[in-house]
Design a protein around this motif. Structure first.
Motif, mmCIF file in Angstrom:
data_model
loop_
_atom_site.group_PDB
_atom_site.id
_atom_site.type_symbol
_atom_site.label_atom_id
_atom_site.label_comp_id
_atom_site.label_asym_id
_atom_site.label_seq_id
_atom_site.Cartn_x
_atom_site.Cartn_y
_atom_site.Cartn_z
ATOM 1 N N LYS A 1 -45.809 12.837 3.691
ATOM 2 C CA LYS A 1 -45.175 13.468 4.859
ATOM 3 C C LYS A 1 -44.861 14.923 4.556
ATOM 4 O O LYS A 1 -45.084 15.798 5.401
ATOM 5 C CB LYS A 1 -43.909 12.709 5.246
ATOM 6 C CG LYS A 1 -43.254 13.286 6.502
ATOM 7 C CD LYS A 1 -42.065 12.471 6.910
ATOM 8 C CE LYS A 1 -41.301 12.964 8.086
ATOM 9 N NZ LYS A 1 -41.536 14.234 8.647
ATOM 10 N N ALA A 2 -44.382 15.234 3.383
ATOM 11 C CA ALA A 2 -44.066 16.603 3.001
ATOM 12 C C ALA A 2 -45.327 17.467 2.994
ATOM 13 O O ALA A 2 -45.318 18.615 3.457
ATOM 14 C CB ALA A 2 -43.380 16.636 1.638
ATOM 15 N N VAL A 3 -46.429 16.936 2.498
ATOM 16 C CA VAL A 3 -47.703 17.673 2.471
ATOM 17 C C VAL A 3 -48.188 17.931 3.898
ATOM 18 O O VAL A 3 -48.613 19.036 4.238
ATOM 19 C CB VAL A 3 -48.760 16.907 1.638
ATOM 20 C CG1 VAL A 3 -50.142 17.512 1.815
ATOM 21 C CG2 VAL A 3 -48.367 16.866 0.176
ATOM 22 N N PHE B 1 -48.587 21.487 5.750
ATOM 23 C CA PHE B 1 -49.867 21.858 6.353
ATOM 24 C C PHE B 1 -49.675 22.258 7.816
ATOM 25 O O PHE B 1 -50.196 23.274 8.261
ATOM 26 C CB PHE B 1 -50.867 20.698 6.235
ATOM 27 C CG PHE B 1 -52.156 20.965 6.955
ATOM 28 C CD1 PHE B 1 -53.103 21.814 6.412
ATOM 29 C CD2 PHE B 1 -52.419 20.357 8.184
ATOM 30 C CE1 PHE B 1 -54.292 22.068 7.081
ATOM 31 C CE2 PHE B 1 -53.601 20.613 8.856
ATOM 32 C CZ PHE B 1 -54.544 21.470 8.303
ATOM 33 N N VAL B 2 -48.897 21.474 8.553
ATOM 34 C CA VAL B 2 -48.643 21.763 9.973
ATOM 35 C C VAL B 2 -47.895 23.079 10.103
ATOM 36 O O VAL B 2 -48.217 23.910 10.972
ATOM 37 C CB VAL B 2 -47.859 20.594 10.633
ATOM 38 C CG1 VAL B 2 -47.359 20.987 12.019
ATOM 39 C CG2 VAL B 2 -48.737 19.349 10.712
ATOM 40 N N GLU B 3 -46.926 23.308 9.254
ATOM 41 C CA GLU B 3 -46.154 24.552 9.292
ATOM 42 C C GLU B 3 -47.064 25.760 9.033
ATOM 43 O O GLU B 3 -46.998 26.762 9.754
ATOM 44 C CB GLU B 3 -45.044 24.489 8.239
ATOM 45 C CG GLU B 3 -44.143 25.716 8.226
ATOM 46 C CD GLU B 3 -43.064 25.613 7.150
ATOM 47 O OE1 GLU B 3 -42.733 26.681 6.601
ATOM 48 O OE2 GLU B 3 -42.566 24.505 6.875
ATOM 49 N N MET C 1 -44.190 7.432 -2.012
ATOM 50 C CA MET C 1 -45.452 8.072 -1.772
ATOM 51 C C MET C 1 -45.556 8.591 -0.344
ATOM 52 O O MET C 1 -46.063 9.682 -0.127
ATOM 53 C CB MET C 1 -46.574 7.078 -2.067
ATOM 54 C CG MET C 1 -47.928 7.598 -1.794
ATOM 55 S SD MET C 1 -48.700 8.056 -3.322
ATOM 56 C CE MET C 1 -50.325 8.327 -2.772
ATOM 57 N N SER C 2 -45.062 7.850 0.609
ATOM 58 C CA SER C 2 -45.174 8.298 1.983
ATOM 59 C C SER C 2 -44.312 9.533 2.234
ATOM 60 O O SER C 2 -44.667 10.354 3.078
ATOM 61 C CB SER C 2 -44.817 7.172 2.938
ATOM 62 O OG SER C 2 -43.440 6.980 3.012
ATOM 63 N N LEU C 3 -43.201 9.682 1.505
ATOM 64 C CA LEU C 3 -42.392 10.892 1.656
ATOM 65 C C LEU C 3 -43.161 12.100 1.149
ATOM 66 O O LEU C 3 -43.098 13.183 1.736
ATOM 67 C CB LEU C 3 -41.072 10.762 0.893
ATOM 68 C CG LEU C 3 -40.031 9.852 1.540
ATOM 69 C CD1 LEU C 3 -38.765 9.783 0.676
ATOM 70 C CD2 LEU C 3 -39.656 10.361 2.917
ATOM 71 N N ARG C 4 -43.898 11.915 0.057
ATOM 72 C CA ARG C 4 -44.707 12.995 -0.480
ATOM 73 C C ARG C 4 -45.837 13.360 0.483
ATOM 74 O O ARG C 4 -46.111 14.534 0.718
ATOM 75 C CB ARG C 4 -45.312 12.552 -1.816
ATOM 76 C CG ARG C 4 -44.876 13.441 -2.946
ATOM 77 C CD ARG C 4 -45.299 12.861 -4.256
ATOM 78 N NE ARG C 4 -46.247 13.782 -4.864
ATOM 79 C CZ ARG C 4 -46.990 13.512 -5.874
ATOM 80 N NH1 ARG C 4 -46.946 12.317 -6.421
ATOM 81 N NH2 ARG C 4 -47.780 14.404 -6.371
#
Length: 92
Positions: free
Chosen positions: A6-8, A12-14, A1-4
């Protein structure tokens, strides 16, 4: 879950960075356009001022010529009046 998560967050940051970069580029372009506009207006004002000064100089020169001509006419009139008075005195 934390990888997901982190990807979100990374996505968002990108996207946020891309939006900020686009905004910065837009502001830079608008600033350049504004500077160009200001320079063009300043050039136009300088041209108008130069034309106005040239016209003023021509008018001042014309006034000086007219004043000189009037002064000469007045002196001539005074001299002719004096000569005329002398002629009258001699004939009496």
């Amino acid at each position: 879950m934390s990888l997901r998560l982190k990807a979100v967050v990374d996505k968002f940051v990108e996207e946020l960075e891309e939006a900020l970069d686009a905004d910065i580029q837009d502001r830079i372009m608008k600033d350049r356009e504004m500077q160009s506009y200001i320079q063009e207006r300043e050039r136009e004002v300088a041209e108008r001022e130069a034309a106005w000064k040239a016209d003023l100089s021509r008018r001042e020169a014309e006034i000086a010529r007219q004043e000189a001509r009037l002064k000469m006419e007045k002196e001539k009139s005074v001299l002719m009046g004096t000569a005329s008075n002398q002629d009258i005195s001699k004939s009496q």
